[in-house]
Scaffold this active site. Structure first.
Site, PDB file in Angstrom:
ATOM      1  CG  ASP A  19      53.193   1.431  23.245  1.00 56.82           C
ATOM      2  OD1 ASP A  19      52.201   0.913  22.710  1.00 56.82           O
ATOM      3  OD2 ASP A  19      54.294   0.875  23.347  1.00 56.82           O
TER       4      ASP A  19
ATOM      5  CE1 TYR B  99      43.085  -4.200  13.518  1.00 64.56           C
ATOM      6  CE2 TYR B  99      43.947  -3.305  15.578  1.00 64.56           C
ATOM      7  CZ  TYR B  99      43.238  -4.274  14.895  1.00 64.56           C
ATOM      8  OH  TYR B  99      42.668  -5.332  15.578  1.00 64.56           O
TER       9      TYR B  99
ATOM     10  N   GLY C 210      46.955 -16.142   7.467  1.00 70.53           N
ATOM     11  CA  GLY C 210      46.599 -17.378   8.171  1.00 70.53           C
ATOM     12  C   GLY C 210      47.286 -18.585   7.559  1.00 70.53           C
TER      13      GLY C 210
ATOM     14  CE  LYS D  38      39.546  -5.402  12.931  1.00 67.04           C
ATOM     15  NZ  LYS D  38      38.895  -6.718  12.925  1.00 67.04           N
TER      16      LYS D  38
ATOM     17  CG  PHE E  44      37.453 -14.354  13.743  1.00 62.95           C
ATOM     18  CD1 PHE E  44      37.621 -13.992  15.070  1.00 62.95           C
ATOM     19  CD2 PHE E  44      36.506 -15.307  13.428  1.00 62.95           C
ATOM     20  CE1 PHE E  44      36.854 -14.574  16.064  1.00 62.95           C
ATOM     21  CE2 PHE E  44      35.728 -15.891  14.414  1.00 62.95           C
ATOM     22  CZ  PHE E  44      35.907 -15.530  15.731  1.00 62.95           C
TER      23      PHE E  44
HETATM   24  N1  LIG Z   1      45.093 -11.084  18.371  1.00 64.26           N
HETATM   25  C1  LIG Z   1      44.716 -10.026  19.093  1.00 64.26           C
HETATM   26  O1  LIG Z   1      45.293  -9.745  20.169  1.00 64.26           O
HETATM   27  C2  LIG Z   1      43.547  -9.171  18.636  1.00 64.26           C
HETATM   28  C3  LIG Z   1      43.168  -8.089  19.438  1.00 64.26           C
HETATM   29  C4  LIG Z   1      42.082  -7.311  19.045  1.00 64.26           C
HETATM   30  C5  LIG Z   1      41.375  -7.620  17.883  1.00 64.26           C
HETATM   31  N2  LIG Z   1      41.787  -8.651  17.107  1.00 64.26           N
HETATM   32  C6  LIG Z   1      41.031  -8.932  15.858  1.00 64.26           C
HETATM   33  O2  LIG Z   1      40.716 -10.308  15.828  1.00 64.26           O
HETATM   34  C7  LIG Z   1      40.725 -10.785  14.481  1.00 64.26           C
HETATM   35  C8  LIG Z   1      41.640 -12.003  14.389  1.00 64.26           C
HETATM   36  O3  LIG Z   1      42.956 -11.625  14.790  1.00 64.26           O
HETATM   37  P1  LIG Z   1      44.134 -12.681  14.742  1.00 64.26           P
HETATM   38  O4  LIG Z   1      45.128 -12.275  15.763  1.00 64.26           O
HETATM   39  O5  LIG Z   1      43.578 -14.054  14.773  1.00 64.26           O
HETATM   40  O6  LIG Z   1      44.747 -12.352  13.303  1.00 64.26           O
HETATM   41  P2  LIG Z   1      45.265 -13.360  12.170  1.00 64.26           P
HETATM   42  O7  LIG Z   1      46.043 -12.515  11.213  1.00 64.26           O
HETATM   43  O8  LIG Z   1      45.930 -14.543  12.775  1.00 64.26           O
HETATM   44  O9  LIG Z   1      43.891 -13.838  11.492  1.00 64.26           O
HETATM   45  C9  LIG Z   1      43.209 -13.092  10.510  1.00 64.26           C
HETATM   46  C10 LIG Z   1      42.815 -14.067   9.403  1.00 64.26           C
HETATM   47  O10 LIG Z   1      42.036 -13.383   8.412  1.00 64.26           O
HETATM   48  C11 LIG Z   1      42.468 -13.798   7.124  1.00 64.26           C
HETATM   49  N3  LIG Z   1      42.106 -12.713   6.192  1.00 64.26           N
HETATM   50  C12 LIG Z   1      42.549 -11.427   6.183  1.00 64.26           C
HETATM   51  N4  LIG Z   1      41.939 -10.717   5.213  1.00 64.26           N
HETATM   52  C13 LIG Z   1      41.091 -11.595   4.584  1.00 64.26           C
HETATM   53  C14 LIG Z   1      40.170 -11.455   3.509  1.00 64.26           C
HETATM   54  N5  LIG Z   1      40.013 -10.301   2.848  1.00 64.26           N
HETATM   55  N6  LIG Z   1      39.444 -12.533   3.141  1.00 64.26           N
HETATM   56  C15 LIG Z   1      39.596 -13.724   3.776  1.00 64.26           C
HETATM   57  N7  LIG Z   1      40.458 -13.906   4.806  1.00 64.26           N
HETATM   58  C16 LIG Z   1      41.193 -12.849   5.197  1.00 64.26           C
HETATM   59  C17 LIG Z   1      43.949 -14.053   7.260  1.00 64.26           C
HETATM   60  O11 LIG Z   1      44.485 -14.904   6.283  1.00 64.26           O
HETATM   61  C18 LIG Z   1      44.017 -14.659   8.676  1.00 64.26           C
HETATM   62  O12 LIG Z   1      43.885 -16.071   8.635  1.00 64.26           O
HETATM   63  C19 LIG Z   1      41.178  -9.612  13.604  1.00 64.26           C
HETATM   64  O13 LIG Z   1      40.020  -9.039  13.041  1.00 64.26           O
HETATM   65  C20 LIG Z   1      41.832  -8.669  14.600  1.00 64.26           C
HETATM   66  O14 LIG Z   1      41.714  -7.334  14.184  1.00 64.26           O
HETATM   67  C21 LIG Z   1      42.856  -9.442  17.455  1.00 64.26           C
END
Ligand SMILES: NC(=O)c1ccc[n+]([C@@H]2O[C@H](COP(=O)([O-])OP(=O)(O)OC[C@H]3O[C@@H](n4cnc5c(N)ncnc54)[C@H](O)[C@@H]3O)[C@@H](O)[C@H]2O)c1
Length: 323
Positions: free
Chosen positions: A281, A140, A39, A144, A72
């Site tokens: 895929d 992954y 992030g 989850k 998240f």
């Molecule tokens: N973006 C998508 O299309 C999508 C789809 C399905 C699920 N998700 C889930 O949604 C969530 C957010 O996804 P995103 O796309 O915003 O990802 P992202 O990588 O932008 O955000 C994840 C954030 O978590 C922080 N992080 C990771 N491990 C950490 C820890 N141990 N302690 C503190 N902070 C930590 C990272 O620094 C980052 O800011 C994730 O859990 C992801 O699996 C996302």
């Protein structure tokens, strides 16, 4: 409107920052806990308190003044999880175990968790409902799914009020909050990088799928619609229950349709490079969002692909100017 205090883990990332912004706009108090591993400090919306730290250490900051946690924080690159599975078990599963223990210790009894369509794996039929078999095809997705099971146990044994939201393909942007993944693996920002001159063409992995134009079909959901579902989930969460809801538009768009829409929105010709299918895929991944509609009262209002792409494009151009 009653105001609440929420901890948003991963609130410096794409989805977490947009949800944090929505919580603040609704008048809630927000603390973001993020270790900035993927992030960005500037992604944290103004008005949120920021703690740079890991969910593994959440017990240091969680106290009974919090009304709930929106979780998240996770690693979410499918390919990386195949090459380095232990990284995913350690952070996603181990980190969430520590977070749940910290919540229990502080008496914080409400959780909304970012789950994913990847928990289902190859769909047996579409649209995918929450009762579909869960057979993730990557560490992954498996990590989850393990967390979803962990949360179910926590709710049953310790009265946690929990909602897992299984996102399909999140896209678009919300003001200054948008997608900045590095490396980027999501289709819309990748195609926009071609329009920005940051890559020469977009690879189309397989054009012989059993879909109308032969390319893979995915369900794109606007990140602001997704954020609204999180606020509704906080209201719907009930003690001792774990509700699981898919979040998608229920409408699929093919890779070709996405590329064509980016051409229209950006005016760029977007060259395509044909490439072989990628292992794992599925041809079509489309959500049934009936549960979210029924149990959360959620209704997506930004389902139009051109609108989703236009918002992502506005964000990408703003980022370019800031660099
Ligand atoms: N973006 C998508 O299309 C999508 C789809 C399905 C699920 N998700 C889930 O949604 C969530 C957010 O996804 P995103 O796309 O915003 O990802 P992202 O990588 O932008 O955000 C994840 C954030 O978590 C922080 N992080 C990771 N491990 C950490 C820890 N141990 N302690 C503190 N902070 C930590 C990272 O620094 C980052 O800011 C994730 O859990 C992801 O699996 C996302």
């Amino acid at each position: 409107m009653s105001q609440h205090k929420y901890l948003v883990t991963g609130g410096a990332g794409y989805v977490g920052s947009v949800v944090a912004a929505h919580l603040l706009e609704a008048g809630h108090e927000v603390t973001v806990l993020d270790d900035l591993s993927t992030g960005f400090r500037e992604g944290v919306p103004a008005g949120a308190t920021f703690i740079e730290g890991r969910i593994q250490d959440a017990a240091r900051w969680l106290d009974p003044s919090y009304d709930g946690v929106l979780h998240f924080a996770a690693f979410s690159q499918v390919g990386e999880s195949v090459a380095d599975p232990e990284k995913y078990w350690t952070n996603n599963v181990g980190g969430t175990m520590a977070l749940l223990a910290a919540m229990r210790g502080a008496g914080v009894r409400k959780l909304v968790f970012s789950s994913t369509a990847a928990t289902y794996g190859e769909p047996v039929s579409t649209p995918i409902t929450e009762t579909a078999p869960t057979a993730p095809t990557s560490p992954y997705g498996a990590s989850k799914l393990a967390v979803d099971h962990m949360i179910s146990g926590e709710s049953a044994a310790h009265g946690l009020a929990a909602v897992s939201l299984r996102y399909f393909n999140v896209a678009g942007a919300y003001g200054t909050c948008g997608e900045r993944h590095d490396p980027e693996s999501h289709l819309i920002p990748l195609v926009l990088q071609v329009a920005q001159g940051r890559r020469e063409s977009i690879a189309v992995y397989g054009d012989d799928y059993p879909t109308p134009d032969g390319t893979c079909v995915r369900d794109y959901i606007h990140v602001a619609d997704l954020a609204e579902a999180h606020l509704l989930a906080l209201d719907a969460a009930a003690p001792g229950t774990h509700l699981i809801c898919n979040l998608g538009n229920g409408n699929g768009f093919s890779v070709r349709e996405v590329v064509e829409t980016v051409r229209k929105v950006t005016g760029h010709p977007i060259p395509e490079t044909p490439a072989p299918r990628r292992a794992g895929d599925p041809a079509v991944l489309v959500a049934s969002a009936d549960t979210a509609r029924e149990k959360l009262g959620w209704k997506p209002s930004r389902a139009d692909l051109a609108g989703i792409v236009a918002d992502a494009w506005a964000f990408a151009r703003r980022e370019e100017q800031d660099v």
